[in-house]
Design a protein around this motif. Structure first.
Motif, PDB file in Angstrom:
ATOM      1  N   VAL A 155      -7.535  26.972  52.609  1.00 33.16           N
ATOM      2  CA  VAL A 155      -6.523  27.397  51.801  1.00 33.16           C
ATOM      3  C   VAL A 155      -5.477  27.875  52.551  1.00 33.16           C
ATOM      4  CG1 VAL A 155      -5.665  28.654  49.929  1.00 33.16           C
ATOM      5  CG2 VAL A 155      -8.152  27.877  49.332  1.00 33.16           C
ATOM      6  N   MET A 156      -5.579  28.437  53.598  1.00 29.97           N
ATOM      7  CA  MET A 156      -4.614  29.072  54.353  1.00 29.97           C
ATOM      8  C   MET A 156      -4.010  27.886  55.203  1.00 29.97           C
ATOM      9  SD  MET A 156      -5.441  32.746  55.627  1.00 29.97           S
ATOM     10  CE  MET A 156      -7.049  32.454  56.242  1.00 29.97           C
TER      11      MET A 156
ATOM     12  N   ALA B   9     -11.749  23.294  50.127  1.00 32.37           N
ATOM     13  CA  ALA B   9     -11.942  24.770  49.732  1.00 32.37           C
ATOM     14  C   ALA B   9     -12.919  24.890  48.499  1.00 32.37           C
ATOM     15  CB  ALA B   9     -10.672  25.432  49.705  1.00 32.37           C
TER      16      ALA B   9
ATOM     17  N   LEU C 228     -17.100  26.568  48.185  1.00 28.20           N
ATOM     18  CA  LEU C 228     -17.121  27.356  47.307  1.00 28.20           C
ATOM     19  C   LEU C 228     -18.307  27.282  46.267  1.00 28.20           C
ATOM     20  CD1 LEU C 228     -13.561  28.975  46.023  1.00 28.20           C
ATOM     21  CD2 LEU C 228     -15.293  29.809  47.351  1.00 28.20           C
TER      22      LEU C 228
ATOM     23  N   TRP D 241     -20.734  34.922  51.345  1.00 29.72           N
ATOM     24  CA  TRP D 241     -19.376  35.293  52.138  1.00 29.72           C
ATOM     25  C   TRP D 241     -19.013  34.233  53.146  1.00 29.72           C
ATOM     26  CZ3 TRP D 241     -16.300  38.676  50.434  1.00 29.72           C
ATOM     27  CH2 TRP D 241     -16.668  39.642  49.337  1.00 29.72           C
TER      28      TRP D 241
ATOM     29  N   ARG E 254     -17.156  31.561  51.167  1.00 28.04           N
ATOM     30  CA  ARG E 254     -15.726  32.314  50.718  1.00 28.04           C
ATOM     31  C   ARG E 254     -14.664  32.338  51.990  1.00 28.04           C
ATOM     32  NH1 ARG E 254     -18.090  37.347  47.325  1.00 28.04           N
ATOM     33  NH2 ARG E 254     -18.914  36.044  45.319  1.00 28.04           N
ATOM     34  N   THR E 255     -15.321  32.656  53.126  1.00 29.59           N
ATOM     35  CA  THR E 255     -14.452  32.722  54.280  1.00 29.59           C
ATOM     36  C   THR E 255     -14.031  31.293  54.828  1.00 29.59           C
ATOM     37  OG1 THR E 255     -15.655  34.539  55.110  1.00 29.59           O
ATOM     38  CG2 THR E 255     -14.350  33.298  56.668  1.00 29.59           C
TER      39      THR E 255
ATOM     40  N   ALA F 102     -13.757  28.659  52.751  1.00 33.26           N
ATOM     41  CA  ALA F 102     -12.607  28.170  51.586  1.00 33.26           C
ATOM     42  C   ALA F 102     -11.426  28.901  51.817  1.00 33.26           C
ATOM     43  CB  ALA F 102     -13.394  28.375  50.326  1.00 33.26           C
ATOM     44  N   ALA F 103     -11.585  30.142  52.330  1.00 34.54           N
ATOM     45  CA  ALA F 103     -10.163  30.839  52.433  1.00 34.54           C
ATOM     46  C   ALA F 103      -9.363  30.178  53.313  1.00 34.54           C
ATOM     47  CB  ALA F 103     -10.107  32.313  52.689  1.00 34.54           C
ATOM     48  N   ALA F 104      -9.958  29.875  54.723  1.00 34.38           N
ATOM     49  CA  ALA F 104      -9.460  29.132  55.648  1.00 34.38           C
ATOM     50  C   ALA F 104      -8.777  27.883  55.462  1.00 34.38           C
ATOM     51  CB  ALA F 104     -10.340  29.195  56.831  1.00 34.38           C
TER      52      ALA F 104
END
Length: 203
Positions: free
Chosen positions: A192-193, A83, A87, A182, A185-186, A188-190
């Motif tokens: 992390v989740m 992640a 970023l 974006w 970021r998407t 990276a968020a995935a």
């Protein structure tokens, strides 16, 4: 080969998870070749889990809370690292017009590690494969190898399709820095989740 096994395999493999996210990211950022390499790497990452299932190491992971937690949190840490790299526009989401051999090697290494550091996969194969082996099967090991081979082929084919579809729209998104920001970021968020989901996983 039963229809039930094939359908269950397709559902499991096609469900969004770490491998799917990684392959999509590789296709979008680096193109079709990288997406196929990512799919291949994720497939290779299954092999150690199959070996663990066959040799009883999966039973150790299931029985030993410490061993399970060590492998699990190593996987969580690696997902968080992915992640962070996303970023920073490094790692899988670094955009390369002409990827070099080092880049290809990194795609493979990251893909293998993402699957390798998931202890649930070993336990999954111990629980999953025996369900499709008939009672009284004369050669259980060969039957498990056969089922495992089908699962790996399905993984490679489906992940490659995901990645190549992502690579197909790559030219439409890489030209816009805003879109790429974006997108990073998407992903990276995935990651992390997925790391959070792995962290909350029990044996």
């Amino acid at each position: 080969m039963s229809i039930e096994f094939l359908l269950t395999t397709l559902i499991i493999v096609a469900s969004p998870g770490t491998g799917v996210v990684y392959t999509l990211a590789a296709g979008l950022s680096r193109g079709g070749r990288a997406s196929v390499l990512a799919a291949f790497a994720c497939t290779l990452g299954i092999v150690p889990h199959l070996i663990a299932a066959f040799t009883g190491l999966a039973a150790l992971l299931h029985a030993s809370a410490l061993a399970f937690e060590i492998v699990k949190y190593a996987g969580v840490a690696y997902l968080l690292w992915m992640a962070w790299q996303s970023l920073r526009e490094h790692g899988v989401l670094k955009i390369d017009e002409k990827p070099d051999h080092r880049t290809a090697r990194q795609v493979i290494v990251d893909g293998i590690l993402l699957n390798l550091l998931n202890p649930k996969l070993s336990i999954f194969f111990v629980a999953f494969l025996p369900q499709f082996i008939a009672p009284g099967e004369p050669n259980v090991l060969m039957r498990m190898l056969e089922l495992s081979g089908v699962f790996m082929v399905a993984t490679f084919v489906i992940f490659s399709i995901y990645g190549l579809c992502a690579a197909g729209v790559r030219d439409k998104v890489v030209g816009s820095r805003r879109v790429m920001t974006w997108m990073r970021r998407t992903f990276a968020a995935a990651f992390v989740m997925l790391g959070a989901r792995l962290a909350l996983t029990e044996r």
